[in-house]
Design a protein around this motif. Structure first.
Motif, PDB file in Angstrom:
ATOM      1  N   THR A 244      42.143  74.236  -2.682  1.00  0.00           N
ATOM      2  CA  THR A 244      41.241  73.116  -2.416  1.00  0.00           C
ATOM      3  C   THR A 244      39.797  73.606  -2.328  1.00  0.00           C
ATOM      4  O   THR A 244      39.509  74.588  -1.647  1.00  0.00           O
ATOM      5  CB  THR A 244      41.609  72.417  -1.097  1.00  0.00           C
ATOM      6  OG1 THR A 244      42.953  71.942  -1.169  1.00  0.00           O
ATOM      7  CG2 THR A 244      40.678  71.237  -0.832  1.00  0.00           C
TER       8      THR A 244
ATOM      9  N   ASP B 125      37.272  66.300  -1.655  1.00  0.00           N
ATOM     10  CA  ASP B 125      38.085  67.491  -1.902  1.00  0.00           C
ATOM     11  C   ASP B 125      38.642  67.450  -3.320  1.00  0.00           C
ATOM     12  O   ASP B 125      39.025  66.380  -3.810  1.00  0.00           O
ATOM     13  CB  ASP B 125      39.263  67.570  -0.922  1.00  0.00           C
ATOM     14  CG  ASP B 125      38.816  67.707   0.526  1.00  0.00           C
ATOM     15  OD1 ASP B 125      37.707  68.229   0.738  1.00  0.00           O
ATOM     16  OD2 ASP B 125      39.563  67.272   1.423  1.00  0.00           O
TER      17      ASP B 125
ATOM     18  N   LEU C  75      41.788  69.085  -5.095  1.00  0.00           N
ATOM     19  CA  LEU C  75      43.027  69.837  -4.901  1.00  0.00           C
ATOM     20  C   LEU C  75      43.581  70.185  -6.274  1.00  0.00           C
ATOM     21  O   LEU C  75      43.951  69.291  -7.055  1.00  0.00           O
ATOM     22  CB  LEU C  75      44.049  69.019  -4.122  1.00  0.00           C
ATOM     23  CG  LEU C  75      43.748  68.732  -2.641  1.00  0.00           C
ATOM     24  CD1 LEU C  75      42.709  67.629  -2.468  1.00  0.00           C
ATOM     25  CD2 LEU C  75      45.031  68.351  -1.897  1.00  0.00           C
TER      26      LEU C  75
ATOM     27  N   ASN D  65      46.490  71.880  -8.286  1.00  0.00           N
ATOM     28  CA  ASN D  65      47.873  72.372  -8.248  1.00  0.00           C
ATOM     29  C   ASN D  65      48.198  72.944  -9.626  1.00  0.00           C
ATOM     30  O   ASN D  65      48.394  72.197 -10.586  1.00  0.00           O
ATOM     31  CB  ASN D  65      48.818  71.230  -7.889  1.00  0.00           C
ATOM     32  CG  ASN D  65      50.276  71.682  -7.780  1.00  0.00           C
ATOM     33  OD1 ASN D  65      50.589  72.849  -7.989  1.00  0.00           O
ATOM     34  ND2 ASN D  65      51.148  70.744  -7.457  1.00  0.00           N
TER      35      ASN D  65
ATOM     36  N   THR E 151      48.302  76.181  -5.092  1.00  0.00           N
ATOM     37  CA  THR E 151      47.435  75.021  -4.902  1.00  0.00           C
ATOM     38  C   THR E 151      46.213  75.455  -4.106  1.00  0.00           C
ATOM     39  O   THR E 151      46.353  76.101  -3.069  1.00  0.00           O
ATOM     40  CB  THR E 151      48.153  73.885  -4.157  1.00  0.00           C
ATOM     41  OG1 THR E 151      49.270  73.437  -4.929  1.00  0.00           O
ATOM     42  CG2 THR E 151      47.209  72.706  -3.930  1.00  0.00           C
TER      43      THR E 151
END
Length: 556
Positions: free
Chosen positions: A317, A197, A199, A201, A315
């Protein structure tokens, strides 16, 4: 004189056998364990990599390389380098924090060699070989599209070990612009699929845009898992799966000639070799660009996702899975749709697929792959029983009426037309099919070829013992005893068959057991075992039929 001949033939056979054993010991194919070289980061060179290396990362359209996977940083930046070690019950790997690539992956459940306890090395980056998995973010704001090269991630620890059912490893990059990117690796017990993954932000004041890419980079080195140099070879190269074509093989030569470019909803891209596979499997539900290219002597196959945006303060993903492990159909079916097609049984897949299923089913009961092969031989023989019975009856009748055929030949002399008419009348009267003897071979050959691919593609048979001296059914018999026994059974079969009327043909037929024995010397022991058992069953069936036919009187 006959005793002397027998002694001379026996002595010649023993000497020939010893010569073959010695030749194989000196020049035969050997699986020599190569000492594993330590995998190192590609970013530790003090030479300016931009000046010496080409581009290995994809562009935003996945067509050609746009950025180097080597940074343009000074040598001092290499001091930040960190390799993260991860161990699970089925995987051991090293991740380079420069780019977050998997630069080494070994399989502790699969040994490098039968007499070696070292695990099989699938991925590595060293002086011996380059075969790595790379992933990152490219596009407008992607870190891997930066002119400074691959991003530097940080990890909380240098090593991790799976304890329990799941392990999560985070690599973090804190950008100067307030964007924090976490590259997360998720491992599950007993699973060869690594969930990855990204992620993002976005702590900046601007909208952030990028695309996810995943690719497999491999040099042109030979397949380390290939166990035989005789016969058909397992495929080595890239494989693509798209909506239009679920399984498309692309050789290294094909990649040299032209870049592959495809766009498809879902799919996957893999690098296949004998017994093992690595594959990128993007998250379902999106349209991806798939491509291949050659860069710096390396063959690269990968995917690029659609562009995604992350609003300020948001955020998001994005993810993809990476499979690295054995070509086990059950595991591959769980990993992705159509991934099991990489267990390639060739053009006779419709025969090989049920054979493979039957082989595994039988093994579930008997627990020995050699015994499973014996049972599958008996089942195949039972299915072809009637076909073989008709053929053996024709051969038994030709054997029985051999003297009559010889008499007709002497009676008509050089008059071929009259002799042919007389022979046809005899065939018709006694219901003899002169081509009947070919039926068993014709019927067996598709099954034989399909079983060859089944045994060659079944990773379960790799290093699988049978009994006594046969400790690996996937490679040749080390003492050639199975091929010799197989040749002996072929000779016994010939004694039960009618002698061809043509002297030259008779001599050729006598040579066949020797020729077949020679060819089978280097075939996988599992395949020779199948042919040996098949011959024994054929001899039994043919002997019984011969006795029945010999006890019958001539037709009226």
């Amino acid at each position: 004189m006959d005793v002397q001949r027998i002694i001379l033939i026996a002595a010649l056979a023993i000497i020939s056998y010893m010569l073959v054993l010695q030749w194989n010991q000196d020049y035969g194919v050997k699986t020599v364990p190569v000492a594993q070289a330590e995998s190192v980061s590609a970013y530790q060179s003090t030479v300016d990599p931009v000046a010496t290396a080409g581009s290995d990362l994809p562009t935003t359209d996945g067509a050609t390389a746009a950025n180097t996977d080597l940074p343009a940083a000074k040598a001092a930046a290499a001091a930040q380098q960190q390799l993260v070690s991860i161990k699970t019950d089925v995987l051991e790997l090293l991740i380079d924090t420069k780019g977050g690539d998997i630069i080494e992956l070994t399989l502790p459940k699969h040994k490098a060699a039968l007499d070696n306890d070292q695990p099989f090395v699938l991925l590595e980056q060293n002086g011996n070989r380059t075969y790595v998995s790379q992933s990152g973010l490219i596009g407008k704001d992607g870190l891997d599209a930066s002119p400074n090269g691959r991003p530097q991630y940080t990890s909380a620890k240098n090593s991790y070990q799976l304890e329990g059912d799941e392990l999560v490893v985070d690599l973090v990059h804190n950008g100067d612009d307030g964007v924090v990117i976490t590259k997360r690796f998720r491992f599950t017990a007993g699973n060869y699929t690594i969930e990855q993954d990204f992620l993002v932000n976005n702590g900046s004041a601007d909208t952030w845009q990028a695309k996810l890419f995943g690719q497999i980079k491999r040099d042109g080195s030979k397949d380390p898992s290939q166990t035989t140099s005789m016969g058909m070879q397992a495929f080595l190269g890239a494989v693509f799966s798209t909506e239009d074509e679920h399984y498309e093989k692309v050789t290294f030569d094909d990649m040299q000639e032209a870049n592959i470019k495809k766009v498809s909803q879902d799919g996957w891209v893999a690098m296949s070799q004998h017994y093992f596979l690595s594959a990128w499997i993007p998250a379902p539900g999106a349209e991806y660009s798939y491509s291949s290219r050659v860069s710096n002597g390396n063959y690269i196959a990968g995917f690029v996702s659609p562009e995604f945006t992350v609003a300020p303060g948001e955020t998001k993903t994005v993810n993809a899975n990476f499979y690295a492990g054995p070509k086990d159909t059950d595991l591959l079916e769980q990993a992705a749709p159509n991934l099991e097609l990489t267990v390639d049984y060739g053009i006779l897949w419709f025969i090989a697929t049920p054979l493979a299923w039957l082989l595994k089913t039988i093994h579930g009961f008997v627990g020995n792959w050699g015994v499973s092969i014996i049972f599958i031989t008996i089942i195949v023989k039972a299915l072809l029983f009637q076909v073989n019975a008709k053929a053996f009856k024709s051969m038994a009748k030709m054997r029985k009426f051999g003297p009559e055929m010889t008499r007709l030949k002497e009676l008509h002399g050089d008059d071929r037309q009259k002799m042919s008419q007389a022979m046809m009348e005899l065939y018709k009267k006694e219901k003899i099919n002169p081509l009947g003897g070919c039926l068993p071979i014709v019927a067996q050959m598709p099954v034989f070829i399909a079983l060859y691919w089944t045994l060659m593609e079944s990773v379960e048979l790799r290093h699988a013992p049978f009994a006594l001296w046969i400790n690996d059914l996937s490679v040749m018999d080390p003492y050639f005893l199975l091929p010799i026994l197989m040749g002996a059974t072929m000779f016994i079969q010939q004694l039960l068959n009618p002698t061809p009327p043509d002297p030259m043909q008779a001599k050729i037929m006598k040579m066949l057991p020797i020729v077949f024995t020679f060819f089978f010397l280097w075939f996988p022991a599992g395949l020779v075992l199948y042919w040996l058992v098949n011959n024994i069953l054929s001899i039994t069936q043919q002997y019984i039929i011969n006795k029945q036919i010999e006890g019958e009187g001539p037709s009226k």
